[in-house]
Design a protein around this motif. Structure first.
Motif, PDB file in Angstrom:
ATOM      1  N   VAL A   1      -9.544  -3.788   2.295  1.00 48.14           N
ATOM      2  CA  VAL A   1      -8.684  -3.050   1.365  1.00 48.14           C
ATOM      3  C   VAL A   1      -9.359  -1.766   0.910  1.00 48.14           C
ATOM      4  O   VAL A   1      -8.745  -0.693   0.866  1.00 48.14           O
TER       5      VAL A   1
ATOM      6  N   TRP B   1      -8.074  -6.048  -7.503  1.00 47.24           N
ATOM      7  CA  TRP B   1      -8.474  -4.707  -7.944  1.00 47.24           C
ATOM      8  C   TRP B   1      -8.824  -4.735  -9.429  1.00 47.24           C
ATOM      9  O   TRP B   1      -8.131  -5.362 -10.228  1.00 47.24           O
TER      10      TRP B   1
ATOM     11  N   SER C   1       0.381  -7.234  -6.521  1.00 49.27           N
ATOM     12  CA  SER C   1       0.161  -7.077  -5.080  1.00 49.27           C
ATOM     13  C   SER C   1      -1.312  -6.965  -4.718  1.00 49.27           C
ATOM     14  O   SER C   1      -1.702  -7.289  -3.597  1.00 49.27           O
ATOM     15  N   HIS C   2      -2.148  -6.483  -5.662  1.00 46.45           N
ATOM     16  CA  HIS C   2      -3.586  -6.325  -5.413  1.00 46.45           C
ATOM     17  C   HIS C   2      -4.360  -6.967  -6.575  1.00 46.45           C
ATOM     18  O   HIS C   2      -5.026  -6.277  -7.359  1.00 46.45           O
TER      19      HIS C   2
ATOM     20  N   ASP D   1     -11.190  -8.150   1.217  1.00 42.21           N
ATOM     21  CA  ASP D   1     -11.260  -7.173   0.132  1.00 42.21           C
ATOM     22  C   ASP D   1     -11.987  -5.911   0.587  1.00 42.21           C
ATOM     23  O   ASP D   1     -11.642  -4.797   0.179  1.00 42.21           O
TER      24      ASP D   1
ATOM     25  N   ASP E   1       0.825  -1.205   0.000  1.00 48.27           N
ATOM     26  CA  ASP E   1       0.000   0.000   0.000  1.00 48.27           C
ATOM     27  C   ASP E   1       0.861   1.257   0.000  1.00 48.27           C
ATOM     28  O   ASP E   1       0.446   2.304  -0.504  1.00 48.27           O
TER      29      ASP E   1
ATOM     30  N   ARG F   1      -8.172   2.169   1.657  1.00 45.14           N
ATOM     31  CA  ARG F   1      -7.917   3.200   0.646  1.00 45.14           C
ATOM     32  C   ARG F   1      -8.694   4.469   0.961  1.00 45.14           C
ATOM     33  O   ARG F   1      -8.195   5.578   0.802  1.00 45.14           O
TER      34      ARG F   1
END
Length: 331
Positions: A256, A123, A119-120, A253, A88, A260
């Motif tokens: 996450v 997304w 890494s994500h 998720d 992140d 953000r």
């Protein structure tokens, strides 16, 4: 700091020894721009604080300012700290360097997109595009080149925070297998494990009880369950189309997405925004934690707690409808 959470402290600025900071892992492939460093070195106005990752002391945003301070002979530099994991921290570095200062090159942005895909992986292309400043189609091309990334997960998280299944038929098939192997699983457990909605899980279970196949029969592609019907004229649910299936996203998720939002200045710097973030954070606890809470409710309180839970759910449902209307009006 709770696990899985990130925080950029915009209120606190501290003086940090320059030699304690690292510039490794920058999204700039070719390193610093010497001319930009020289321009900052001779600037008369004080330079804004840089951002550093507290855990590693790596500079997230402000390498050119750091180099300028070194050239000026400074021993210390003003720093704001970011708390979170390194993945992140890199996302924040990319976001910061496409919105101000010396912009990242196209090569830097594509390289950053590939790293964020790794890494994500959940997304969506649009979400990664919004971070890296490149087109969603370019992100999709990069994802296809990254080994295993295109098939990672059963869905994607869009910019609106919704989890969208990539293949509804595969989700139904997996749910059917789970039900056959573990008849005692709850609808919530089946939905979470197969990436479909609880309503779809219920439909699959009912079809199996009637001796039918879990997949809906139709011409061409499998039809959608009544609860999954998309509005007329809407896009498919693969990567953030407006007609996405409102599947409950897995808690990791959801965490996450909330993480953000917590570094979004538009929310962090207003009292109402901080209140909203606190409310959303409540819903990042795991299913096991919810089960523990449920198991420890005193029997004499169960009725009123159930009533309050339903009322809270109604409040959130109304909130969601109003938020979606705001999006529609803005468009």
């Amino acid at each position: 700091m709770e696990p899985g959470q990130a925080h950029l402290d915009m209120q606190t600025v501290v003086e940090v020894e320059i030699n304690s900071l690292s510039v490794a892992g920058s999204p700039r492939i070719s390193g610093e721009d010497i001319e930009h460093v020289e321009m900052l070195t001779v600037a008369q106005a004080p330079l804004p604080p840089i951002i550093a990752h507290r855990a590693t002391m790596r500079v997230i945003d402000g390498v050119h300012r750091l180099r300028a301070a070194e050239r000026r002979g400074d021993d210390k530099i003003a720093v704001r700290f970011f708390d979170g994991d390194e993945a992140d921290a890199f996302v924040l570095a990319v976001e910061s360097n496409i919105t101000h200062g010396l912009p990242l090159s196209m090569a830097d942005r594509k390289n950053a997109a590939e790293r964020i895909i790794r890494s994500h992986p959940l997304w969506s292309d649009r979400m990664i595009a919004s971070v890296t400043g490149i087109a969603p189609g370019t992100v999709a091309e990069i994802r296809r080149r990254v080994a295993g990334a295109a098939a990672a997960g059963r869905g994607r998280i869009g910019q609106d925070g919704r989890f969208r299944p990539l293949n509804g038929a595969e989700g139904r098939r997996l749910a059917g297998n789970l039900i056959a192997e573990n008849p005692g699983l709850s609808l919530r457990q089946i939905a979470r494990a197969s990436g479909i909605s609880p309503e779809t899980a219920r439909d699959v279970r009912n079809r199996l009880r009637r001796g039918e196949e879990p997949l809906l029969k139709g011409r061409g592609r499998p039809a959608r369950a009544p609860q999954e019907q998309l509005p007329a004229g809407s896009a498919d649910a693969g990567d953030g189309g407006d007609g996405a299936v409102p599947v409950r996203m897995p808690v990791q998720d959801r965490t996450v997405v909330v993480r953000r939002l917590k570094v979004d200045p538009a929310l962090r710097f207003s009292e109402t925004g901080r209140t909203l973030l606190r409310l959303l954070s409540i819903h990042t606890i795991s299913a096991e934690e919810w089960d523990d809470i449920m198991a420890n409710i005193p029997p004499h309180c169960s009725g009123i707690i159930a009533q309050l839970a339903r009322e809270c759910a109604d409040i959130w449902a109304d909130f969601a409808q109003r938020a979606e209307r705001n999006v529609a009006e803005a468009v």
